[in-house]
Design an enzyme around this catalytic site. Structure first.
Site, mmCIF file in Angstrom:
data_model
loop_
_atom_site.group_PDB
_atom_site.id
_atom_site.type_symbol
_atom_site.label_atom_id
_atom_site.label_comp_id
_atom_site.label_asym_id
_atom_site.label_seq_id
_atom_site.Cartn_x
_atom_site.Cartn_y
_atom_site.Cartn_z
ATOM 1 N N LYS A 13 6.443 0.341 -46.646
ATOM 2 C CA LYS A 13 6.926 1.723 -46.791
ATOM 3 C C LYS A 13 7.587 2.221 -45.515
ATOM 4 O O LYS A 13 8.658 2.796 -45.545
ATOM 5 C CB LYS A 13 5.767 2.696 -47.094
ATOM 6 C CG LYS A 13 5.066 2.479 -48.384
ATOM 7 C CD LYS A 13 4.109 3.641 -48.666
ATOM 8 C CE LYS A 13 2.997 3.812 -47.650
ATOM 9 N NZ LYS A 13 1.959 2.798 -47.681
ATOM 10 N N ARG A 88 -1.416 11.429 -51.158
ATOM 11 C CA ARG A 88 -2.287 10.268 -51.339
ATOM 12 C C ARG A 88 -3.439 10.556 -52.296
ATOM 13 O O ARG A 88 -4.225 9.648 -52.577
ATOM 14 C CB ARG A 88 -2.881 9.886 -49.990
ATOM 15 C CG ARG A 88 -2.195 8.679 -49.349
ATOM 16 C CD ARG A 88 -2.701 8.643 -47.942
ATOM 17 N NE ARG A 88 -2.863 7.369 -47.345
ATOM 18 C CZ ARG A 88 -2.075 6.912 -46.373
ATOM 19 N NH1 ARG A 88 -0.995 7.533 -46.037
ATOM 20 N NH2 ARG A 88 -2.383 5.796 -45.758
ATOM 21 N N ARG A 127 0.491 -7.461 -38.751
ATOM 22 C CA ARG A 127 0.749 -6.213 -38.040
ATOM 23 C C ARG A 127 -0.382 -5.898 -37.057
ATOM 24 O O ARG A 127 -0.140 -5.405 -35.962
ATOM 25 C CB ARG A 127 0.906 -5.073 -39.050
ATOM 26 C CG ARG A 127 1.317 -3.771 -38.393
ATOM 27 C CD ARG A 127 1.609 -2.707 -39.392
ATOM 28 N NE ARG A 127 0.396 -2.247 -40.049
ATOM 29 C CZ ARG A 127 0.373 -1.431 -41.108
ATOM 30 N NH1 ARG A 127 1.494 -1.011 -41.627
ATOM 31 N NH2 ARG A 127 -0.755 -1.042 -41.634
ATOM 32 N N ARG A 133 -3.280 -1.529 -34.024
ATOM 33 C CA ARG A 133 -3.705 -0.203 -34.485
ATOM 34 C C ARG A 133 -5.221 -0.147 -34.568
ATOM 35 O O ARG A 133 -5.857 -1.116 -34.979
ATOM 36 C CB ARG A 133 -3.134 0.060 -35.897
ATOM 37 C CG ARG A 133 -1.771 0.686 -35.867
ATOM 38 C CD ARG A 133 -1.146 0.706 -37.233
ATOM 39 N NE ARG A 133 -1.970 1.356 -38.259
ATOM 40 C CZ ARG A 133 -1.467 1.822 -39.403
ATOM 41 N NH1 ARG A 133 -0.183 1.725 -39.640
ATOM 42 N NH2 ARG A 133 -2.255 2.371 -40.297
ATOM 43 N N ARG A 144 -8.916 0.950 -46.746
ATOM 44 C CA ARG A 144 -7.649 1.619 -47.041
ATOM 45 C C ARG A 144 -7.060 1.136 -48.367
ATOM 46 O O ARG A 144 -6.520 1.925 -49.142
ATOM 47 C CB ARG A 144 -6.658 1.409 -45.900
ATOM 48 C CG ARG A 144 -6.832 2.466 -44.818
ATOM 49 C CD ARG A 144 -6.476 1.967 -43.447
ATOM 50 N NE ARG A 144 -5.119 1.497 -43.349
ATOM 51 C CZ ARG A 144 -4.718 0.562 -42.490
ATOM 52 N NH1 ARG A 144 -5.586 0.003 -41.674
ATOM 53 N NH2 ARG A 144 -3.471 0.210 -42.444
HETATM 54 P P1 AMP Z 1 -0.813 5.154 -42.688
HETATM 55 O O1 AMP Z 1 -0.096 4.853 -41.426
HETATM 56 O O2 AMP Z 1 0.037 5.878 -43.693
HETATM 57 O O3 AMP Z 1 -1.477 3.936 -43.273
HETATM 58 O O4 AMP Z 1 -1.985 6.185 -42.331
HETATM 59 C C1 AMP Z 1 -3.000 5.832 -41.409
HETATM 60 C C2 AMP Z 1 -4.212 6.701 -41.622
HETATM 61 O O5 AMP Z 1 -3.869 8.080 -41.418
HETATM 62 C C3 AMP Z 1 -4.796 6.662 -43.037
HETATM 63 O O6 AMP Z 1 -5.663 5.563 -43.248
HETATM 64 C C4 AMP Z 1 -5.534 8.001 -43.088
HETATM 65 O O7 AMP Z 1 -6.744 7.961 -42.360
HETATM 66 C C5 AMP Z 1 -4.565 8.909 -42.339
HETATM 67 N N1 AMP Z 1 -3.585 9.487 -43.273
HETATM 68 C C6 AMP Z 1 -2.244 9.253 -43.337
HETATM 69 N N2 AMP Z 1 -1.678 9.938 -44.323
HETATM 70 C C7 AMP Z 1 -2.677 10.639 -44.930
HETATM 71 C C8 AMP Z 1 -2.732 11.527 -46.033
HETATM 72 N N3 AMP Z 1 -1.651 11.823 -46.760
HETATM 73 N N4 AMP Z 1 -3.948 12.060 -46.355
HETATM 74 C C9 AMP Z 1 -5.049 11.785 -45.643
HETATM 75 N N5 AMP Z 1 -5.073 10.924 -44.615
HETATM 76 C C10 AMP Z 1 -3.892 10.352 -44.252
#
Ligand code: AMP
Length: 190
Positions: A13, A88, A127, A133, A144
């Site tokens: 994404k 989400r 990654r 990360r 996740r």
């Molecule tokens: P991502 O980089 O999109 O995988 O996001 C990393 C982490 O940020 C996720 O595992 C959540 O803990 C938090 N996060 C990102 N976007 C959201 C969202 N829309 N709602 C809640 N937590 C989020």
């Protein structure tokens, strides 16, 4: 152009959103990137969100919805955006609907990328080695993906019912996936 880019972690994404952002001249808004920026800079938001992120859980909606609301109201978002990693869960869909209606704008398309779980795990492992990360531990990765399957994947149906969903395969080469997205968007606009 106002787009959502949806799909499980590791499907590409962020990569696709960055390319589309250049191509269409619209900002790439990633809630994950916003949280990581705040973590790195130890802001109050970052400190509050850290425990959730490290465990691979969703940050509470109250925090997340506010961030998106503020970001979409900024000047550079006036002519469009790509929202990556939001909504989400079902209550975030409602919050986004409300934000869009307040701004008097409409979503053009929700692009959903998909790939098999073993492809996703392989990409996330790679990654983790490259980026380090804090939430790329095996436990957080598994969590996740579970959260995605339980809370986020069912949202695709909502966008499908609204006639706004383009479901595409995220497995191929980056350029090929980009072209399939652009083609789907062109077809919708014609
Ligand atoms: P991502 O980089 O999109 O995988 O996001 C990393 C982490 O940020 C996720 O595992 C959540 O803990 C938090 N996060 C990102 N976007 C959201 C969202 N829309 N709602 C809640 N937590 C989020």
């Amino acid at each position: 152009m106002r787009l959502l880019i949806m799909g499980p972690q590791g499907v590409g994404k962020g990569t696709q959103a960055a390319i589309l952002s250049q191509r269409y001249g619209i900002p790439h808004i990633s809630t994950g990137d916003i949280f990581r920026y705040n973590l790195k800079n130890k802001t109050p938001l970052g400190i509050e969100a850290q425990a959730y992120i490290d465990k691979g859980e969703l940050v509470p909606d109250s925090l997340t919805n506010e961030i998106v609301k503020d970001r979409l109201a900024m000047d550079d978002a006036k002519n469009g955006w790509i929202l990556d990693g939001y909504p989400r869960n079902a209550s975030q869909v409602e919050a986004l609907d409300e934000i869009l209606s307040q701004l008097d704008i409409k979503l053009d398309c929700a692009v959903a990328l998909d790939a098999e779980r073993d492809v996703l795990l392989e990409r996330m492992k790679k990654r983790a080695e490259e980026e380090g990360r804090s939430d790329d531990t095996p436990e957080a990765i598994a969590k996740r993906l579970d959260v995605y399957e339980k809370e986020t994947a069912p949202l695709l149906e909502k966008y499908e019912q609204r006639g706004q969903l383009a479901r595409l395969d995220g497995t191929g080469e980056v350029e090929a996936v980009t072209e399939s997205i652009v083609k789907a968007l062109d077809e919708r606009n014609n």
